[in-house]
Design an enzyme around this catalytic site. Sequence first.
Site, PDB file in Angstrom:
ATOM      1  N   ALA A 175     -14.178  -0.372  17.965  1.00 47.01           N
ATOM      2  CA  ALA A 175     -12.756  -0.094  17.772  1.00 47.01           C
ATOM      3  C   ALA A 175     -12.173  -0.913  16.621  1.00 47.01           C
ATOM      4  O   ALA A 175     -12.852  -1.731  15.999  1.00 47.01           O
ATOM      5  CB  ALA A 175     -11.998  -0.376  19.066  1.00 47.01           C
ATOM      6  N   HIS A 176     -10.877  -0.681  16.362  1.00 51.86           N
ATOM      7  CA  HIS A 176     -10.221  -1.286  15.201  1.00 51.86           C
ATOM      8  C   HIS A 176     -10.182  -2.808  15.288  1.00 51.86           C
ATOM      9  O   HIS A 176     -10.021  -3.390  16.344  1.00 51.86           O
ATOM     10  CB  HIS A 176      -8.802  -0.732  15.034  1.00 51.86           C
ATOM     11  CG  HIS A 176      -7.901  -0.983  16.210  1.00 51.86           C
ATOM     12  ND1 HIS A 176      -7.162  -2.121  16.345  1.00 51.86           N
ATOM     13  CD2 HIS A 176      -7.626  -0.224  17.299  1.00 51.86           C
ATOM     14  CE1 HIS A 176      -6.456  -2.068  17.458  1.00 51.86           C
ATOM     15  NE2 HIS A 176      -6.732  -0.923  18.062  1.00 51.86           N
ATOM     16  N   ASN A 177     -10.384  -3.426  14.129  1.00 52.03           N
ATOM     17  CA  ASN A 177     -10.294  -4.881  13.944  1.00 52.03           C
ATOM     18  C   ASN A 177     -11.390  -5.665  14.658  1.00 52.03           C
ATOM     19  O   ASN A 177     -11.287  -6.881  14.812  1.00 52.03           O
ATOM     20  CB  ASN A 177      -8.920  -5.411  14.374  1.00 52.03           C
ATOM     21  CG  ASN A 177      -7.811  -4.929  13.471  1.00 52.03           C
ATOM     22  OD1 ASN A 177      -7.177  -3.905  13.745  1.00 52.03           O
ATOM     23  ND2 ASN A 177      -7.575  -5.637  12.381  1.00 52.03           N
ATOM     24  N   ARG A 230     -11.294   2.109  11.521  1.00 60.05           N
ATOM     25  CA  ARG A 230     -10.664   1.231  10.540  1.00 60.05           C
ATOM     26  C   ARG A 230      -9.707   0.271  11.234  1.00 60.05           C
ATOM     27  O   ARG A 230      -9.192   0.550  12.321  1.00 60.05           O
ATOM     28  CB  ARG A 230      -9.926   2.031   9.474  1.00 60.05           C
ATOM     29  CG  ARG A 230      -8.719   2.778   9.957  1.00 60.05           C
ATOM     30  CD  ARG A 230      -7.955   3.474   8.819  1.00 60.05           C
ATOM     31  NE  ARG A 230      -8.828   4.345   8.044  1.00 60.05           N
ATOM     32  CZ  ARG A 230      -9.222   4.081   6.794  1.00 60.05           C
ATOM     33  NH1 ARG A 230      -8.810   2.983   6.188  1.00 60.05           N
ATOM     34  NH2 ARG A 230      -9.995   4.917   6.155  1.00 60.05           N
TER      35      ARG A 230
END
EC number: 2.3.1.191
Length: 338
Positions: A238-240, A217
Amino acid sequence: MRLADVAERFGATLDCPEHGDRPVLGVAPLETATATDISFLANPKYTALLQTTQAAAVFVRPDFQGEAACPLLRVPHPYLAFAKCIEWFYPQPKPVAKIHPTAILGADVVLGAEVTIGAYTVIGDRVRIGDRTVIDSHCTLYDDVVIGSDCRIYSHCALRERVQLGDRVILQNSVVLGSDGFGYVPLPDGRHYKIPQVGTVVIGNDVEIGAGTTIDRATLGETTVANGTKIDNLTMVAHNCTIGENAILCAQVGLAGSTHIGNHVVLAGQVGAAGHLTIGDRTVVSAKSGISSSVPPDSRMGGIPAMDQTLYLKVSAAVKQLPDLLKRVRKLEAKVGE
């Protein structure tokens, strides 16, 4: 099923119409096909197999000129015709729409028509699931998850809070969507302070995600995968990160945080990308490459660090010559020292 029926169904031109009554019972690769199997030739490196195959017929391109030991079915896209032939001969069984008695559903869950939920699956509060979606056994959907229509979620998948799936999404076994991003603040005393990860993951329509893949997330906002993208097994996003439409990520690709992948990008197996960079539309990166900086659209990259593919091939060829070059340098050094 007759060979003439296959030709008619897929709009193929049968080279030998007199063989139209030949029975067809299945599909198989060129090297293992029997007299009742349909096969295909899409890669020219396998052309020689046409002279030895036992297949009833083989899908080829309209302009194919080689010799073959069997009738040919000429179509614009042999590989696609073969894939549709598999669908025809081996239709997937349609699950019976039901909620298994061991499944647990939270409060205010909204189920569409003909939804199937398998044994020991846990559905959180306020989850919404679209029509004809199938969720296998031992899955966990946390609160406020939204799933579109005609999705297939295989066993042991986990979808964390507020994750969203579009329509016709396939999650292979043990996919994890929405786990916390890997974000920490380094403290003066050497400890690491966890940054709350309060964003989510949004998956578009017609996406397939392979077994064991994880998509974290966002810290804030969304980690996104756009329509039509296919992600292979054991991939880490991974995130973003954002992944564009119709991209291909092969097995064991790893994307660090805030990597942005364009449309129609192909990342071969075990490609790694450092964070906070962009890979432009239609770029292709060869296996085991390491991307350390942004890449413009329509690039062909390879190596560690990734470089233009043509240069990478030259460098790879030069590396093989290093032992001999080193010997020559040592001889020259010895002569200079005399």
